[in-house]
Design an enzyme around this catalytic site. Structure first.
Site, short mmCIF file in Angstrom:
data_model
loop_
_atom_site.label_atom_id
_atom_site.label_comp_id
_atom_site.label_asym_id
_atom_site.label_seq_id
_atom_site.Cartn_x
_atom_site.Cartn_y
_atom_site.Cartn_z
N LEU A 50 0.85 -1.18 0.00
CA LEU A 50 0.00 0.00 0.00
C LEU A 50 0.89 1.24 0.00
CD1 LEU A 50 -2.58 -1.15 2.70
CD2 LEU A 50 -2.92 -1.10 0.22
N ALA A 51 0.29 2.40 -0.24
CA ALA A 51 1.10 3.62 -0.27
C ALA A 51 1.90 3.77 1.02
CB ALA A 51 0.20 4.83 -0.49
N GLU A 52 1.29 3.46 2.17
CA GLU A 52 2.00 3.55 3.45
C GLU A 52 1.57 2.43 4.38
OE1 GLU A 52 4.24 5.95 3.92
OE2 GLU A 52 3.65 7.36 2.33
N THR A 53 2.52 1.96 5.15
CA THR A 53 2.25 1.15 6.34
C THR A 53 2.75 1.94 7.53
OG1 THR A 53 2.42 -0.97 5.18
CG2 THR A 53 2.76 -0.99 7.57
N CYS A 77 3.53 11.60 6.93
CA CYS A 77 2.45 10.98 6.16
C CYS A 77 1.12 11.30 6.83
CB CYS A 77 2.63 9.47 6.05
SG CYS A 77 1.27 8.70 5.14
#
Length: 268
Positions: A50-53, A77
């Site tokens: 995903l874009a961020e964890t 983020c």
């Protein structure tokens, strides 16, 4: 049977900056008691894809948060912070009104804002960088009207002539990958104050669905253009998302909805 060296880590997936599932920006959130090795957290983020964890650990009554794209740890983020606050205030500690995070970008707070959650982030003022217009124009099928930059944020802010252009803009991802920074594109809105999109192929994210941190640059830019400090903004990626923004001195307050779409565990 699971080997003794393996452990199970809780995993949540939250769609941020949306009031419905399968829209906004999905973030993985993983509560920890202590930090895992950096290399392992990076591999987990790549696995989540995903874009961020976001990973977080308790720090007294506060928390320490870190964010990883599939390829890099990042300094700031928004959507994954909103997602983490959702996990804490809606799932782990229901009814909690305020969450404070220690991060690589300093203290970040999230508070309840009716049915939304409100992020309190630092302002990132921008300065003209029109010497980069040609390079950025080569990455799209339209030429930007202006280009701006903040030295500490890894993206240029490129302004285009209309919301219609932003929605239809066709990126050249190979050209974008050759830039030294990612690119935020923006224009005046039609039914909102302004619209944007965010392209970050160098961070493993061809197009980020909704980028909270980008609005730390967008808010001061549009305050100067529109002469106001409160905005309704929309990121017009294919998934799309909405933010309600207040520019308050050196801080940007961003409110958004969030929805939990997955709960489970990861074996690592």
């Amino acid at each position: 049977m699971m080997p003794e060296s393996m452990m199970r880590v809780p995993l949540y997936q939250i769609d941020a900056f949306t009031d419905r599932a399968f829209a906004g920006n999905p973030a993985a959130v993983m509560p920890l008691t202590d930090w895992l090795p950096d290399e392992l957290m990076q591999r987990i983020a790549a696995e989540n894809n995903l874009a961020e964890t976001a990973f977080f650990i308790p720090k007294g009554d506060q928390f320490h948060i870190r964010w990883f794209t599939p390829t890099h740890e990042v300094d700031l983020c928004g959507h994954a912070t909103l997602a983490t606050a959702h996990v804490i205030t809606r799932l782990l500690q229901p009814g909690r009104e305020r969450v404070e995070f220690d991060s690589r970008s300093g203290k970040l707070t999230v508070t309840q804002d009716g049915d939304k959650l409100q992020l309190d982030f630092p302002v990132l003022p921008v300065l003209p960088a029109n010497d980069r217009r040609d390079a950025i124009a080569g990455c799209f099928d339209h030429r930007p009207v202006e280009v701006h930059n903040n030295d500490s944020y890894m993206a240029y802010l490129a302004v285009f002539e209309s919301a219609t252009v932003i929605r239809k803009l066709k990126p050249d991802f190979m050209a974008l990958a050759n830039l030294e920074k990612d690119v935020i594109v923006t224009a005046r809105g039609d039914n909102v104050d302004f619209v944007s999109r965010f392209f970050a192929p160098n961070h493993g994210i061809p197009e980020d669905p909704v980028t909270g941190s980008a609005h730390c640059l967008l808010a001061p830019y549009w305050a100067g253009v529109l002469g106001k400090t409160r905005f309704h903004a929309k990121q017009v990626s294919p998934r799309g998302g909405d933010l309600w923004i207040e520019l308050a001195g050196e801080r940007v307050r961003m409110s958004g909805y969030s929805v939990c779409v997955l709960t489970g565990t990861m074996t690592v």
